[in-house]
Every structure is written in C-alpha cells, then in structure tokens.
Scaffold this motif. Structure first.
Motif, short mmCIF file in Angstrom:
data_model
loop_
_atom_site.label_atom_id
_atom_site.label_comp_id
_atom_site.label_asym_id
_atom_site.label_seq_id
_atom_site.Cartn_x
_atom_site.Cartn_y
_atom_site.Cartn_z
N ASP A 1 58.64 -47.85 -27.92
CA ASP A 1 58.88 -49.09 -28.65
C ASP A 1 59.66 -48.77 -29.91
N LEU A 2 59.88 -49.77 -30.76
CA LEU A 2 60.63 -49.57 -31.99
C LEU A 2 59.70 -49.03 -33.06
N PRO A 3 59.90 -47.79 -33.54
CA PRO A 3 59.00 -47.22 -34.55
C PRO A 3 59.04 -48.02 -35.84
N VAL A 4 57.88 -48.19 -36.45
CA VAL A 4 57.75 -48.94 -37.70
C VAL A 4 57.68 -47.94 -38.85
N GLN A 5 58.72 -47.89 -39.66
CA GLN A 5 58.79 -46.95 -40.78
C GLN A 5 58.12 -47.59 -42.00
N GLU A 6 57.12 -46.91 -42.56
CA GLU A 6 56.44 -47.36 -43.76
C GLU A 6 56.54 -46.29 -44.84
N ALA A 7 56.00 -46.60 -46.03
CA ALA A 7 56.16 -45.69 -47.16
C ALA A 7 55.53 -44.33 -46.88
N ARG A 8 54.34 -44.31 -46.29
CA ARG A 8 53.63 -43.06 -46.09
C ARG A 8 53.48 -42.65 -44.63
N ARG A 9 53.92 -43.49 -43.71
CA ARG A 9 53.72 -43.15 -42.30
C ARG A 9 54.73 -43.88 -41.44
N THR A 10 54.83 -43.41 -40.18
CA THR A 10 55.61 -44.08 -39.15
C THR A 10 54.67 -44.35 -37.98
N ARG A 11 54.60 -45.60 -37.54
CA ARG A 11 53.76 -45.97 -36.40
C ARG A 11 54.64 -46.18 -35.17
N PHE A 12 54.17 -45.71 -34.03
CA PHE A 12 54.97 -45.85 -32.81
C PHE A 12 54.08 -45.78 -31.58
N LEU A 13 54.61 -46.31 -30.48
CA LEU A 13 53.93 -46.30 -29.19
C LEU A 13 54.49 -45.15 -28.37
N PHE A 14 53.59 -44.33 -27.82
CA PHE A 14 54.00 -43.09 -27.15
C PHE A 14 53.43 -43.08 -25.75
N ARG B 1 49.47 -44.68 -22.40
CA ARG B 1 50.11 -45.04 -23.67
C ARG B 1 49.15 -44.86 -24.84
N LEU B 2 49.69 -44.31 -25.93
CA LEU B 2 48.93 -44.07 -27.14
C LEU B 2 49.61 -44.76 -28.31
N ARG B 3 48.82 -45.21 -29.27
CA ARG B 3 49.36 -45.72 -30.54
C ARG B 3 49.17 -44.61 -31.58
N LEU B 4 50.29 -44.03 -32.03
CA LEU B 4 50.24 -42.87 -32.91
C LEU B 4 50.82 -43.20 -34.28
N ALA B 5 50.44 -42.39 -35.26
CA ALA B 5 50.97 -42.49 -36.62
C ALA B 5 51.37 -41.09 -37.09
N TRP B 6 52.53 -41.00 -37.73
CA TRP B 6 53.04 -39.74 -38.28
C TRP B 6 53.06 -39.91 -39.80
N TYR B 7 52.15 -39.20 -40.48
CA TYR B 7 51.99 -39.36 -41.92
C TYR B 7 52.90 -38.39 -42.68
N GLY C 1 54.36 -31.19 -43.49
CA GLY C 1 55.74 -31.02 -43.08
C GLY C 1 56.53 -32.29 -43.25
N PRO C 2 57.83 -32.23 -43.12
CA PRO C 2 58.66 -33.43 -43.29
C PRO C 2 58.43 -34.42 -42.16
N ARG C 3 58.66 -35.68 -42.46
CA ARG C 3 58.52 -36.74 -41.46
C ARG C 3 59.91 -37.14 -41.00
N PRO C 4 60.27 -36.85 -39.75
CA PRO C 4 61.62 -37.19 -39.29
C PRO C 4 61.78 -38.68 -39.07
N ALA C 5 63.02 -39.11 -38.98
CA ALA C 5 63.33 -40.50 -38.65
C ALA C 5 63.21 -40.66 -37.14
N LEU C 6 62.03 -41.07 -36.70
CA LEU C 6 61.79 -41.19 -35.26
C LEU C 6 62.64 -42.30 -34.67
N GLN C 7 63.16 -42.06 -33.46
CA GLN C 7 64.03 -43.02 -32.80
C GLN C 7 63.41 -43.48 -31.49
#
Length: 807
Positions: free
Chosen positions: A113-126, A142-148, A153-159
């Motif tokens: 799905d379209l990752p949701v970029q927030e100030a401290r995390r990115t939420r996405f469906l995997f 399917r999992l609902r994940l968050a990348w803090y 480590g750095p948080r990449p711009a997930l696509q």
C-alpha cells in the motif's frame, strides 16, 4: 374476468410451483437480503460457534435453498451465517497468537500500500512471501508494520511496491475498546491482518527489489500531482483522483465530517461510473473508426466490454474499496443483461452486486463503506421514480430529491457508525456534489489518463482541477467551521437503529398517505437515548482505555469531572483525541465542570490539548510547581460537593515539592452508598505518609490502583487500609513496564478485591448507586467474535469475583 377465473383451476401443479418460485429467485432481492442478514448475524455474535455447528448450518442451508418457496430464503440466510462464520474463523485462526507477542522474526516480502510518512515513523502494509523460508504462520499473510526513526539506524523513504527483507517484532492485533471509539481489532479482521509490528535492527534491513506493480504506479502518479500543482489543493486532487488521502490532516478530516463530504473524498461509485463511461466511449470510437470490427462484435456490446474493463481496472488501481466494487459489479451485471437481451431492473442489479460482494468477501460487512454504499443506492431506488425527468427543471428536482432521500435515509446509519450528524451536510452536498463530480473529478481523472500516456501531459488538467476545487472550498470550510455544522449524539441502544430506519421508511412513503410524519417518533430512541446519569447522591466512574496512561471520567447527577487525559505520543497517537473525546461524546457529555491533571507526565497530561479543543476547560487543577500552564494548585484539604456527592483532595499538601509521580493529586469521592479513591501515580512513600496522617480517609469501595500497578506502589499496608472491593488498573496491553505486576495484583486479590485491567477489559464503567456497586467491562458488555479469540490467548493472572451487578 370470468375467463381469468376459469383458467386458474386448470393450472397444473408444476405451473403453480414455477410461478411461486419466480418470486424467490436465488439471485433476487429477497435472497440477497437473506444472505446479508445471515452474514451480518454471524459476525455480530459474541463468539464464534464451533465448526460442527457451522457445518450443520451449511447443510441445512443447502437443503432449504434447493426448495422453490419461502424456505429458499431461510436456506440462503443459513448459508450466509455459516459462510461468514467459517471465513471469520479462518482469519482469526491465522492471526499471530497473543502468547508469542514480542517475538522477533526475519521476513521478506512486498510493501502493498502507500506508506504513510510521519515525523517519527513510517506506517505501511507488508505482504510476506509465501516461500518455505518464511515462518509457517506468516507465509503469504499481511502485516501492519511501523518503522521508527530512533531504532538504531536511518529510516529510508519507503516506496510502495518495493520488496524488503526485515527483522520485525510482532504482536497480535489488539487495540483500545471504549464507548464511541474505533475498534482496530475489527479493522484487522476485516482487512485480514494477522499481526502488527515494528522494524528492528534497521541497519540490517535490505531492499530486495525496486518498486513494481499497481501500487507503485499509484505512488508515482500521486507524486507527479504534488509536483505539478503548487497549491494546498494538490492533496485533494490526489485523493479525488487516486484515493491517496495521506496528505489530509486531522483538520481536513474534521471539516469534511462536519460538512458531510467524506463520501466524496473517498474513491466512490461515481468515479468508477465516469471511468466506465470513458472506457465505453473509447471502445465505441475505435469501432466507429474501424467498422470491420462490427463483424466480430457489435459496437454496443463492445462498448459494454469497454465499460466493464474501465470499471474494474480503475477499481483495481484505487485499492478495490467497497463502493468501487459495488459499482463495477452493477455495471457488469447491466452489460451482461444487455448481451443476453434481458430487461434487468436496477434493484436486481443491486441485489446481484450485493450477493457477489458477500460471496467474495463476507467480512466487508465489518466496514462502514459497505452499509453506506448499498443503503444509499437502495434508498434511491426505492424512493425515486424510474426514468428521466424532462427538462432542466425536472433534473434539478430529481437532484434535490436524491439529496433529501440520501440525507434522511442514511442519517440513522451515520449516527450508529460515527456517533454524529452533520446538520449542514445536505446544504454542503447541494454545492459540492455537482461541482466536484462534474468538474473537479473529471479533470483529475483526465490528468491521470493524460500523464499515463506521456509524463507531463496531465499538468494542465490537474491545475485546472485544483483551481476548480479552490473556488468552492472556502465556502465549504466556512460551513464546516460553523458551530451548528456537526452534532454529536450519545451512543444509542441496539434497537434504536432499526426503529429509526423504519421511521425513515415511514416518512418516505408516497405523498398523500396520512400520518407519515408520525415516523419521526421512531427516531426518538436514536436521537434521545437514555444517558444513564447517576441520581442525587450517586456517582459514576469511567476508566477510559487509553493504553499505558490514565483518564477517568467522574459524573454526578448534574456535574462532570475529568481526572487526567491520557498520553499523546510522538508517533501520532493522541489518547485525548482518539479515546477520551469519543468516549465523552458517546456518553452524552456536553461540558466539563472541572479537570484535574494528577501530575505533568505525558501519560496523564498528553491529551489535554485535544480534550480542550472539544470541551473547553473552565478550571484545571494540578500539583503546585508542575510545569503545566494555566492551572490552579491541587492541595490537600480542598473539598466541594456536587449533587449530594463530596469530593476531597488528600494529597499533595501545601509546601510539598513537585516530585512527579509522588506529587500526584489523590482524590476521595464520597457518595451516598460508598467511596472511591483516585490515587494517581503515587508510590510507597506517599502511601505511607497518607497512612500516617489520615488512615480513615483511605477507606474506599473502589480504588484506582496507584501507578498502574507498579512494583513501587500498592504496599500491603495501603492495600489493607483501603478495604477495597474493586481495584481498577489502567495499563497498556503488553506494555514495556509489565504493569500491573503480578505480585501487586496478588496483593489486591488476597485482600479481597476484584482486580480489573483496561488492557483486558477495555473501558471500565463503575456505579456507586442506591443498589450498591455495579461495574461494566466494555469488552464483555459488547463482546464480539474477535474478543473471544483474543481472550483465549491471554494468560491468567487477574482475580475475578462476580459479586457485583454487571449491567
């Protein structure tokens, strides 16, 4: 007439049975309603029947559905109940077990799905790869994940559409349960999410493949719109063209709800109809340019194929939402009827669309989109006359009638699903529906089509769409910001919605029938539900489920006190907005007479801004010396009386230094039939101090367990001094502090108290009334099939003594 009567006795039994069967076609409206009733009834049960019962239901359904009379309807209903129950059981069985919460695993798969970029995390469906290398329970799931941001480590711009190998920490789907609040566990079941989790060891994460697929195309096209439109309206063009609502913030959604326009922002059936029309025109043009194609397929039939391809193609590109699927299926049914040269009523097409969607996914009933989509079309088909109205005046009358029917018919569902009604929604829709649907949306879609053919060709269309949107948006914003735009209604009883729908049906009967306006009486249980307010001298407490934090609503016969307001975290979760305010609205709270913030820690004070926005706080008490602005000191000795109930502050005393938890305001509540004690986050030091200075003041029937049940609080002497019959804990599920501690729970249980925890029970509602002590647990009072499965996976530990009333 004589000939007709004489012909009846000579009809054969086969003819009579065939005539009766014609009234109960397997794919007709009656069987569609039966299938819907069966599926909905199964999903509303407090627990799933065992599989042998589901098998019996299915067999009975098959036998009855084979009949050609009214028994067919009962058979279809039985089949629907068995099918929905079986599907729900499969999804729930696949969910990550609660006993394995916190386990870390390596997985590989695709962002779908379209990752949701927030100030401290990115939420996405995997979506996990279905390969033997993956854990068995996660393959193809399917999992609902968050990348803090702060996970080492750095948080990449997930696509969207990219493939990754990740190390994740998983937990079973679980959320808060409050009156009027959203249910994330129902959302997980509806969307077949088996687990939620967070990315661990980000430096070891590895991208396996570049973005690919439809979802990657959506993200690319959305980025092109953002780059091409240099105005705030770009986010609305993205939403209207692609269903990408990531750019809409809380204020945007609040205004859309207040103006009753959320149905236009989501990709709706009208969008699909436009694309289907474009597809039909395109194919018809091709057949006109090359007449020889008519030898293989007549042009009208080919145009129908183009409409179907356009409808399902666009539905797939925008995420297959229920309204888009419903429209795509109805278009397909109408095209097939045209192919078969059959005259098909729109109600038959709607029934077939409903049956098709329920067969494909009965769990879609758990979402609001299904009910609003089909109910809206059903109301219009029933109330509005068939055929086109002649002239511009007739079209205008038809449009106004459609708006009136939709507003009146869908109001009960909107109140039930969202707890609110938009008073100015019909007025806003009169302007927004034709302008957005006939101007903004077509320009947005033309831009997508043009830019798909060649990058850059869509810029002009998107800018025209944004400019058209901005012409009307200021007026709609003014309407939405009006204090009369939105009305919040208390949570009604289960029977209120069917009665209100019956009242709407009565009101919309043909003109000329007497007593139509009496249908308004059937709306009273929905619009004016019983609020269950305490009587004189009685008190009610609601411990809101805010996760790892605290918020308690205290009500007397005519006054309201809010003790703490829950956390507001940097990851975007605000308990004030998402738990406390909806609970207050659901209980019919209209104002707060007083607020007490026990101390300044975020888990108690973080939700203050959100609460203050919805309920202006005339007076706020907090410990002297706390960093909280615009507060008055909360000092021992302060007392007041509301409606025969006495409130008294026991701690902190004057000159007591601000020490965080140990400075928390402790409140004693004395009702006519018992006492309650709100102890905040005090620890052993303050507990011993209170025991030394005022031991009798600690006696209470109901105690809010200090500091969420931490090991540094609830000393044996304090627990014994309270003599509590009911001990309430506010904690988050699987919190990192492991609250409440087992030894603390054991201490309260051995003292004779029943211990209830919001992490297990959801919101806790307690009454100290004339009939004694009563308690209601949100998860038990409104039990659902997903609660039963979750409870089976919990470890035992809290004591339970069913000696109180449990209304």
């Amino acid at each position: 007439m004589a000939v007709t009567i004489a012909a009846c006795p000579h009809s054969s039994p086969e003819t009579i049975r065939a005539s009766a069967a014609a009234g109960w076609p397997l794919l007709g409206p009656a069987c569609a309603a039966a299938l819907l009733s069966g599926c909905a009834g199964s999903l509303l049960l407090p627990g799933l029947p065992a599989w042998p019962w589901l098998l019996v239901l299915a067999l009975v359904g098959v036998v009855l559905a084979w009949q050609r009379d009214w028994r067919r309807v009962l058979g279809v209903m039985s089949l629907g109940a068995a099918y929905a129950g079986w599907m729900a059981a499969l999804v729930l069985a696949a969910q990550w077990p609660a006993a394995r919460n916190g386990e870390r695993v390596w997985i590989s798969g695709q962002i779908v799905d379209l990752p949701v970029q927030e100030a401290r995390r990115t939420r996405f469906l995997f979506e996990v790869d279905a390969t033997p290398a993956m854990p068995l329970q996660l393959r193809g799931q399917r999992l609902r994940l968050a990348w803090y941001q702060d996970r080492g480590g750095p948080r990449p711009a997930l696509q969207a559409g990219s493939r990754w190998q990740l190390h994740v920490r998983l937990r079973a789907p679980q959320g808060l349960r409050n009156p009027g609040g959203s249910d994330s566990e129902r959302f997980a079941l509806m969307n077949r999410l088996v687990a939620t989790g967070s990315v661990q060891s980000p430096v070891e994460a590895r991208r396996l493949a570049a973005p690919a697929g439809v979802v990657a195309w959506r993200e690319t096209m959305s980025a092109r719109i953002a780059a091409a439109v240099p105005s705030p309206a770009a986010r609305y063009v993205q939403a209207l063209a692609l269903g990408d609502t990531r750019g809409l913030d809380t204020t945007d959604w609040a205004r859309l709800r207040a103006a009753g326009l959320t149905h236009l922002i989501a990709i709706s059936g009208f969008h699909v109809g436009l694309v289907a029309g474009f597809g039909a025109l395109l194919v018809a043009a091709l057949w006109w340019l090359w007449p020889g194609l008519c030898r293989w397929l007549p042009r009208p039939l080919a145009a129908g194929v183009g409409a179907v391809i356009g409808a399902f193609g666009y539905a797939a590109l925008t995420g297959m939402a229920v309204p888009t699927l419903r429209t795509a299926v109805m278009i397909t049914v109408l095209v097939l009827a045209r192919w078969l040269r059959r005259r098909l009523r729109l109600v038959d097409a709607l029934a077939l669309a409903c049956i098709t969607l329920l067969v494909l996914d009965p769990l879609a009933l758990l979402g609001a989109g299904f009910w609003l989509s089909f109910a809206g079309v059903a109301w219009l088909l029933w109330c509005l006359p068939e055929g086109d109205s002649p002239g511009l005046g007739g079209m205008l009358r038809g449009f106004l009638a459609a708006q009136a029917v939709a507003s009146l018919g869908l109001l009960p569902l909107c109140v039930m699903l969202f707890g609110q009604a938009s008073l100015l929604g019909p007025l806003a829709n009169l302007a927004a529906v034709p302008w957005w649907s006939l101007v903004v949306v077509p320009l947005s879609l033309l831009g997508v089509l043009a830019d798909t053919l060649h990058a850059g060709w869509g810029v002009l269309f998107w800018r025209l769409a944004a400019g058209s949107f901005e012409l009307l948006w200021p007026a709609l914003t003014w309407l939405a910001d009006s204090p009369l735009a939105l009305v919040w209604l208390p949570q009604a009883r289960a029977y209120a919605v069917p009665l209100a729908l019956l009242g709407a049906f009565w009101l919309l009967l043909p003109r000329g029938l007497p007593g139509r306006w009496l249908g308004l009486l059937l709306w009273l249980p929905l619009l004016l539900p019983p609020r269950e307010l305490p009587r004189q001298g009685e008190v009610e407490l609601l411990v809101v489920d805010v996760g790892q934090g605290l918020s308690v609503l205290v009500r007397t016969a005519g006054h309201t006190l809010l003790y703490d307001m829950g956390p507001a975290l940097e990851d975007g979760f605000d308990a004030g907005e998402q738990a406390v305010v909806p609970a207050l609205h659901a209980l019919g709270v209209r104002r707060l007479d007083l607020a007490i913030i026990s101390h300044a820690d975020n888990d108690h004070a973080g939700g203050r801004d959100a609460v203050h926005t919805a309920f202006p706080l005339p007076q706020v008490l907090a410990p002297d010396g706390s960093p909280l602005p615009q507060t008055r000191p909360c000092l021992a000795g302060q007392s007041w009386q509301w409606d025969g109930v006495t409130f008294r502050i026991l701690h902190p005393t004057r000159w007591f230094p601000y020490l965080g938890n140990e400075s928390a305001c402790v409140v004693q509540i004395q009702a006519r039939s018992g006492r309650a004690l709100l102890a905040g986050d005090i620890g052993g030091f303050v507990e011993r101090r209170l025991l030394a200075t005022m031991p009798q003041a600690l006696r209470a029937d109901v105690v809010l367990v200090p500091h969420h049940g931490s090991a540094g609080s609830s000393t044996p002497e304090f627990v014994a001094a309270t003599g509590a019959r009911l001990a309430l804990v506010s904690s988050g599920a699987d919190n990192r502090f492991r609250h409440p501690r087992p030894e603390v729970v054991r201490r309260w249980c051995q003292a004779g108290a029943e211990v209830l925890d919001t992490a297990r029970s959801g919101a806790l509602r307690v009454w100290l009334g004339a009939q004694g002590l009563a308690v209601r647990e949100q998860r038990s009072a409104q039990a659902r099939i997903w609660d039963a499965v979750r409870r089976r996976g919990q470890a035992a530990g809290l004591c339970y003594a069913p000696e109180f009333m449990r209304p």
